[in-house]
Structures are given as C-alpha cells and as structure tokens.
Design an enzyme around this catalytic site. Structure first.
Site, PDB file in Angstrom:
ATOM      1  CB  ILE A  26     -17.563  46.617 -61.579  1.00  0.00           C
ATOM      2  CG1 ILE A  26     -18.446  47.604 -62.337  1.00  0.00           C
ATOM      3  CG2 ILE A  26     -17.589  46.912 -60.082  1.00  0.00           C
ATOM      4  CD1 ILE A  26     -19.934  47.482 -62.006  1.00  0.00           C
ATOM      5  CG  ASP A  68     -18.347  28.038 -63.591  1.00  0.00           C
ATOM      6  OD1 ASP A  68     -19.117  28.700 -62.858  1.00  0.00           O
ATOM      7  OD2 ASP A  68     -18.667  27.649 -64.728  1.00  0.00           O
ATOM      8  CB  SER A 145     -26.390  43.912 -54.849  1.00  0.00           C
ATOM      9  OG  SER A 145     -27.762  43.734 -55.080  1.00  0.00           O
ATOM     10  CE  LYS A 163     -26.249  40.889 -59.701  1.00  0.00           C
ATOM     11  NZ  LYS A 163     -24.814  40.756 -59.364  1.00  0.00           N
ATOM     12  CB  ILE A 192     -20.255  50.892 -64.179  1.00  0.00           C
ATOM     13  CG1 ILE A 192     -20.834  50.921 -62.752  1.00  0.00           C
ATOM     14  CG2 ILE A 192     -18.751  51.188 -64.163  1.00  0.00           C
ATOM     15  CD1 ILE A 192     -20.745  52.245 -62.016  1.00  0.00           C
TER      16      ILE A 192
END
Ligand code: COA
Length: 272
Positions: A26, A68, A145, A163, A192
């Site tokens: 994404i 990171d 999220s 989240k 997704i």
C-alpha cells in the site's frame, strides 16, 4: 460552486511527499501515486534492496533512504536526508508496520512489544521528528491505521492495541499541530489484494478470496491505487479543512456483520 471547480485534479508539482514503509504494498502504491502527480518523493524503509527497487519505479524525482522506525536516530537521519534532497515536507505518510497471527497465550512480551514498537512508537518517532521538517502551514500528515483498531480480531491483540493507539495519536496531533497549519489524518485500509498483510492474515486460494470478497459490500478486494487516491485527496488542498479524522477505505467492509444478517434473512428469520 460550478462543476469545474469541483473536478479536482491532483497536482503535487513542487511538493515533497515522504513515505515511511514506502517500498512495498500500500505504501509503495501511495509513493508511486504522488510521484505520478508530480511530487518529489522520498521513500524510507528498513532494507536497502527494497529502497533501491522502489526508487527505480518512482521516476526522476524519486529518492530513498534506509531507516528502522524503531530506531529514533535512524528516523531523524532519514528525515534530514529527505529534507536535504527535496526540501521541506508537504505530505508525510507514516505506514511502516509489522504483523503476524498469534493468540495472546502464545505471545511473548517481546512479540507484543515488537508490533507496538514498529506501528505505534514508530509512528511517534516519524511524526515527532518530522515536525521540524514540515512545510508549515499547509503540510499534511497521514497515518496508516487498520480495522483492528476498532474491530476486535482474535490473534491480533498486538496490532489492535497499536493501531487503536495510532488513531488516537493522530487525533491528538491534529489538536496540537492545528495552530501551525498542519493537518493530521489516518487511513484505515480494508483488505488490499496482493499485500504482505493479506498474505499473513487472510485465507489463501480461491476459497479465501471468495470469503474475503463476501465481507466487502462492493464485492472486491481493494488495490493500493484505491488507498493512494484517498491519500492524495487527504494530502491535497481539496482536503484543506479535514483534520483529526480516521477514514476507512474498505469498500464498506467495516460493516462486515451485514453478510451474517443477510444470511439470516435468507433463511427466513425475518419476523414479518
Ligand atoms: N507468533 C508468535 N510470536 C512471534 C511470531 C509469530 N508468528 N513472529 C515473531 N514473533 C515474536 C518472536 O518470537 C520474538 O519474540 P521473542 O524474542 O520472545 O522470541 C518477537 O516476536 C520479535 O520477533 P523478531 O523476528 O525478532 O522481530 P523482527 O524485528 O525481526 O521482525 C516482525 C518484526 C515480527 C513484525 C516481522 O514479522 C516483520 O518484520 N514484519 C514486517 C512486515 C510485515 O509484517 N508486514 C505486514 C504489515 S500488515
């Protein structure tokens, strides 16, 4: 208001979008969409090979660096490198995440912590240290999220906690940074197709696909492009009065209990 003025074309020429986690899935889709809309784009992730591969898809304005998000110093260095390369940041996307399926009874403290560290503390590091590099006023921050923030899912306690924390962090930042003209929002993507998340969380194969599709009123899995369109809208001046929101982009899947009721009605359970 005329129809033409509502036909918003996204043009990010001369603007700088920085996407953490932007080398796959994404987040890569978001980075590519901003690049296609003319933005200078910086992607940041843990592995140099992934950074190189992603930058190769971003055209002449693509740039990438390794960090990171758990490592505050590396996040600061990445943001400084992004600023040196492309100037102040107009759109910041914090999308680095980790996930695996594990129930609480078989999860070590470190297992719980690693996801909270990447998703939630990582988002804190990214936003906290980006603030000095944001173009103020006018900059926009987007967190990625997940439905786990509001829908309790078994074997996802670590992710749900992280989240849910991101959602509230976004709302609080919108309060604190509003005076500087910085908007803060979050996107909650549904299933997704082709993403690492779906590989880790969803049943695989045709039956798995059918099961997931059945939970989406629009009848299909989403694509990174679907999320990228929302990200561009939220990062654009078209969303100039939008801040402190968490927007689900999931084909209606947040209402996933609907198939249960529909099936019950199908069995003649309606009272009249
Ligand atoms: N079930 C239970 N515990 C698990 C686990 C699993 N499937 N996978 C990892 N863990 C535990 C490890 O055992 C370790 O705990 P321990 O020290 O008590 O043994 C802890 O989690 C950290 O694992 P480690 O592999 O050392 O962390 P890492 O930093 O190398 O990797 C992860 C981070 C675990 C989140 C890894 O899955 C990752 O890098 N994911 C990035 C990509 C991703 O998840 N994308 C999907 C986003 S939706």
């Amino acid at each position: 208001m005329g129809v033409e003025s509502m036909n918003v074309q996204f043009d990010f020429s001369g603007r700088h979008a920085v996407v953490f986690g932007g080398t796959t899935g994404i987040n890569l889709g978001i980075a590519q969409a901003f690049a296609a809309a003319g933005a200078d784009v910086t992607v940041v992730s843990r592995k140099q090979a992934n950074v190189d591969a992603a930058v190769a898809t971003l055209g002449a304005r693509g740039f990438g660096t390794v960090a990171d998000v758990r490592d505050e110093a590396s996040v600061r260095a990445a943001l400084a490198a992004a600023h040196d390369k492309h100037g102040p940041i107009d759109v910041l996307v914090s999308g680095a995440a980790g996930n695996f399926l594990a129930d609480v009874n078989s999860m070590s403290s470190n297992a719980f912590k690693v996801v909270v560290d990447i998703d939630l503390v990582g988002s804190f590091h990214v936003a906290r240290h980006a603030f000095e590099h944001l173009r103020k006023p006018g900059a926009s921050v987007l967190f990625i999220s997940a439905p786990q923030a509001v829908v309790p899912m078994p074997w996802q306690a670590h992710v749900g906690a992280a989240k849910a924390g991101i959602d509230q962090f976004a709302r609080v930042l919108a309060l604190e940074w509003g005076a500087a003209g910085v908007r803060v929002n979050a996107i909650s993507p549904g299933p997704i197709a082709g993403t690492e998340g779906m590989k880790r969380l969803a049943p695989q194969g045709p039956e798995g696909d059918a099961l997931v599709r059945a939970m989406v009123p629009l009848g299909r899995m989403g694509t990174p492009r679907d999320i990228a369109h929302l990200a561009m809208f939220l990062g654009s001046d078209a969303a100039a009065y939008l801040s402190g929101t968490v927007i689900a982009c999931d084909g209606g899947a947040q209402n996933m209990l609907t198939p249960m009721i529909t099936a019950a009605i199908g069995q003649g359970m309606a009272t009249r």
